[in-house]
Design an enzyme around this catalytic site. Structure first.
Site, PDB file in Angstrom:
ATOM      1  N   ASP A 106      28.995  37.877   5.676  1.00  0.00           N
ATOM      2  CA  ASP A 106      28.739  37.114   4.459  1.00  0.00           C
ATOM      3  C   ASP A 106      27.582  37.772   3.690  1.00  0.00           C
ATOM      4  O   ASP A 106      26.526  38.060   4.266  1.00  0.00           O
ATOM      5  CB  ASP A 106      28.345  35.687   4.879  1.00  0.00           C
ATOM      6  CG  ASP A 106      28.296  34.716   3.729  1.00  0.00           C
ATOM      7  OD1 ASP A 106      29.346  34.468   3.141  1.00  0.00           O
ATOM      8  OD2 ASP A 106      27.191  34.219   3.424  1.00  0.00           O
ATOM      9  N   ASP A 122      33.364  35.237  11.044  1.00  0.00           N
ATOM     10  CA  ASP A 122      32.558  35.283   9.828  1.00  0.00           C
ATOM     11  C   ASP A 122      31.104  35.119  10.274  1.00  0.00           C
ATOM     12  O   ASP A 122      30.749  34.094  10.855  1.00  0.00           O
ATOM     13  CB  ASP A 122      32.974  34.083   8.951  1.00  0.00           C
ATOM     14  CG  ASP A 122      32.705  34.284   7.487  1.00  0.00           C
ATOM     15  OD1 ASP A 122      31.698  34.919   7.162  1.00  0.00           O
ATOM     16  OD2 ASP A 122      33.505  33.780   6.677  1.00  0.00           O
ATOM     17  N   HIS A 158      38.314  31.566   0.074  1.00  0.00           N
ATOM     18  CA  HIS A 158      37.801  30.188   0.041  1.00  0.00           C
ATOM     19  C   HIS A 158      36.809  29.940  -1.102  1.00  0.00           C
ATOM     20  O   HIS A 158      36.233  28.863  -1.176  1.00  0.00           O
ATOM     21  CB  HIS A 158      37.117  29.894   1.381  1.00  0.00           C
ATOM     22  CG  HIS A 158      35.930  30.776   1.616  1.00  0.00           C
ATOM     23  ND1 HIS A 158      36.045  32.138   1.814  1.00  0.00           N
ATOM     24  CD2 HIS A 158      34.607  30.510   1.615  1.00  0.00           C
ATOM     25  CE1 HIS A 158      34.847  32.660   1.944  1.00  0.00           C
ATOM     26  NE2 HIS A 158      33.946  31.702   1.832  1.00  0.00           N
ATOM     27  N   ASP A 159      36.589  30.938  -1.938  1.00  0.00           N
ATOM     28  CA  ASP A 159      35.614  30.780  -3.028  1.00  0.00           C
ATOM     29  C   ASP A 159      36.256  30.773  -4.415  1.00  0.00           C
ATOM     30  O   ASP A 159      35.545  30.630  -5.408  1.00  0.00           O
ATOM     31  CB  ASP A 159      34.596  31.944  -2.991  1.00  0.00           C
ATOM     32  CG  ASP A 159      33.624  31.826  -1.833  1.00  0.00           C
ATOM     33  OD1 ASP A 159      33.333  30.697  -1.412  1.00  0.00           O
ATOM     34  OD2 ASP A 159      33.147  32.875  -1.350  1.00  0.00           O
ATOM     35  N   GLU A 180      31.162  41.407   2.747  1.00  0.00           N
ATOM     36  CA  GLU A 180      31.368  40.771   1.439  1.00  0.00           C
ATOM     37  C   GLU A 180      30.281  41.290   0.496  1.00  0.00           C
ATOM     38  O   GLU A 180      29.117  40.923   0.617  1.00  0.00           O
ATOM     39  CB  GLU A 180      31.253  39.250   1.551  1.00  0.00           C
ATOM     40  CG  GLU A 180      31.508  38.566   0.221  1.00  0.00           C
ATOM     41  CD  GLU A 180      30.905  37.160   0.119  1.00  0.00           C
ATOM     42  OE1 GLU A 180      31.383  36.384  -0.723  1.00  0.00           O
ATOM     43  OE2 GLU A 180      29.952  36.851   0.852  1.00  0.00           O
TER      44      GLU A 180
HETATM   45  C1  NOJ Z   1      29.586  33.698   0.324  1.00  0.00           C
HETATM   46  C2  NOJ Z   1      30.605  32.778   0.906  1.00  0.00           C
HETATM   47  O1  NOJ Z   1      31.879  33.316   0.720  1.00  0.00           O
HETATM   48  C3  NOJ Z   1      30.415  31.424   0.236  1.00  0.00           C
HETATM   49  O2  NOJ Z   1      31.436  30.528   0.575  1.00  0.00           O
HETATM   50  C4  NOJ Z   1      29.062  30.893   0.619  1.00  0.00           C
HETATM   51  O3  NOJ Z   1      28.819  29.696  -0.089  1.00  0.00           O
HETATM   52  C5  NOJ Z   1      27.952  31.890   0.290  1.00  0.00           C
HETATM   53  N1  NOJ Z   1      28.289  33.223   0.677  1.00  0.00           N
HETATM   54  C6  NOJ Z   1      26.675  31.518   0.992  1.00  0.00           C
HETATM   55  O4  NOJ Z   1      26.773  31.782   2.365  1.00  0.00           O
END
Ligand code: NOJ
Length: 532
Positions: free
Chosen positions: A202, A100, A322-323, A262
């Site tokens: 990211d 990542d 994870h979000d 992403e």
């Molecule tokens: C996206 C990531 O998936 C998330 O977990 C993160 O807080 C933000 N980007 C900032 O990097």
């Protein structure tokens, strides 16, 4: 099966949140040696690659997504040797490592930023985004931070604002500066030289901001100021394409590599537009993940994604990360896993690369925390409207031992209390467990090329509760029938079902042959048929 197996297209990618997978040192935090210890488990599961959430040194304001050194391993996860060992051991099992990379912003503790904020003349000053205040002393424009408040933070030492799309401890890099671009491209080379095969970028579509720093137009609808803006100028700028093609060139110099982006606040069209031979191999589209557990919205997300990708770009599907709250929490009913089998069957039989998230295969539920126990800063900020992302990041439930076998010390986040029953060890033993369902389906997928390469055709039945589709490739056809209702449903299929036999079902079925074109499905049944 085609003999040109392309791991990122034909295989399955498993996301690990390293803090929560397996602690080998008794620190309460998962680590790289812990992941290496569990490679046999992952190999048995049948995955082809591991995507590791960030493992670079980080002050953990955003748990790894605030990096203070791109070319090192955070000591809490182990050493560079541990990482090299993980790559080598995974490779022996045919498992690739995807890193990542968080390159939109660094931590404010990164030496580049520490240097940049020293003075306006610092050699790193322009590596970040600095602007003067407007004449009244306010931020230079109306851009908001995703995590709340203005995106601009005043630096009293040097009397300018710097820009941060996320927390103020995550200053955004200035990708327009060629030195920054080169330094970041070197980061890719550094890890590729170590044997890393892929990258998850990211929020890559935020790398480039408007060079004139124009205000975003605003709208009336949206819960927070960030959502009440039309994000014309703070991300998705056209110059991004040049950056993506630079990244692709670097990565293409190494064999069998892959980059998935992403897409922040993406639409299927936007995500598809960043993919291609010169750009990224793939991007995430989150409409599928955000869909309700119902055939129509899921089918809509699938169709829109397929249409946007237009046949030449390979799709991917994600149900968990994870979000977001886990599917088990969103879709599950109590401790029953039957609906999760339906969701698993869907993601593993669609046309596209499935991404799994650790613990999904045993149906881990989100943990619930009291306000005082919340660790994710956005949860602290927005409680009780939004409780943050800790829920889906709890320790992996390995067995019924102390701390679910995750760690000998108190874990950094609590283990879900259902671990005594719900754990990988128990589910390995239980014949009809969710884990065994994933394993069987992954074997089936690997041995039926129609499920990997086949086209995707919806089969219209006559029940709004059932999603049925066919995958055909090189003369073989598979039909997948998923009952999204917990109740039995009879469906009449528009073709002769006698041409098919049952290859796979989530319930015991006898006889294995189907005669009529009507099928009585049990509640939440998964039925996979093969045409003979
Ligand atoms: C996206 C990531 O998936 C998330 O977990 C993160 O807080 C933000 N980007 C900032 O990097």
């Amino acid at each position: 099966m085609k003999n040109d197996f392309v791991w990122w297209r034909d295989g399955v990618i498993y996301q690990i949140y390293p803090r929560s997978f397996k602690d080998s040192t008794g620190s309460g935090i998962g680590d790289l040696k812990g992941i290496t210890e569990k490679l046999d488990y992952l190999s048995d599961l049948g995955i082809d690659a591991i995507w590791l959430s960030p493992i670079n040194p980080s002050p953990d304001v955003d748990f790894g997504y605030d990096v203070s050194d791109y070319c090192a391993i955070d000591p809490k996860f182990g050493t560079m040797q541990d990482f090299e060992h993980l790559i080598a051991e995974a490779d022996k099992l045919g498992i690739r490592i995807v890193m990542d990379l968080v390159l939109n912003h660094t931590s404010d503790q990164h030496p580049w930023f520490k240097s940049a904020r020293r003075s306006r003349d610092d050699s790193c000053r322009d590596w970040y985004i600095w602007q003067d205040a407007d004449p009244s002393g306010k931020p230079p424009n109306n851009w908001h931070a995703v995590f709340g408040g203005s995106g601009w933070e005043w630096d009293s030492e040097t009397e300018q604002y710097y820009y941060h799309m996320f927390y103020k401890q995550q200053p955004d890099l200035n990708w327009r500066n060629p030195q920054v671009r080169n330094a970041l491209l070197e980061v890719f080379r550094f890890w590729l030289d170590k044997g890393v095969k892929g990258f998850r970028l990211d929020v890559f579509n935020m790398y480039i901001k408007d060079d004139l720093f124009r205000n975003n137009p605003t709208k009336l609808i949206g819960r927070r100021p960030f959502e009440r803006q039309i994000h014309l100028y703070d991300f998705d700028r056209p110059e991004l394409m040049g950056v993506l093609s630079d990244i692709r060139q670097v990565v293409d110099a190494y064999a069998d590599t892959y980059v998935v982006g992403e897409t922040f606040l993406g639409t299927p069209e936007k995500a598809a537009g960043y993919c291609g031979e010169e750009y990224l191999h793939a991007c995430f589209d989150f409409n599928f993940l955000e869909s309700k557990y119902k055939p129509q919205p899921l089918l809509k997300a699938i169709t829109e994604w397929e249409n946007a990708l237009g046949g030449s770009i390979w799709p991917n599907y994600v149900c968990n990360n994870h979000d977001n709250p886990r599917t088990a929490t969103r879709f599950g009913v109590g401790e029953d896993d039957e609906r999760l089998k339906v969701a698993a069957a869907l993601i593993l039989t669609l046309r596209g690369t499935p991404f799994l998230y650790y613990g999904e295969e045993i149906g881990m539920r989100d943990i619930r925390l009291k306000r005082s126990d919340i660790l994710d800063p956005i949860g602290k900020r927005y409680w009780p409207i939004y409780k943050g992302r800790d829920g889906c990041r709890a320790p992996m439930q390995w067995n019924a031992e102390k701390n679910a076998g995750f760690s000998s010390a108190t874990p950094w986040l609590p283990v879900h209390p259902d671990y005594l029953k719900r754990n990988a060890e128990n589910q390995t033993e239980e014949r009809y467990s969710l884990l065994n369902f994933y394993k069987q389906l992954l074997v089936f997928r690997k041995t039926h090329s129609a499920l990997i390469y086949g086209d995707f055709q919806v089969v219209s039945g006559n029940s709004p509760h059932v999603l049925a589709f066919k995958r055909s490739y090189a003369g073989s056809t598979i039909m997948v029938i998923l009952n999204f209702s917990d109740k039995p449903h009879e469906i009449i299929l528009p073709e002769q079902i006698a041409d098919y036999s049952i290859a796979f079902s989530s319930i015991e079925r006898t006889p294995k042959l189907l005669k009529e074109n009507s099928i009585g499905l049990s509640g939440s049944e998964v039925l996979v048929l093969v045409k003979h």
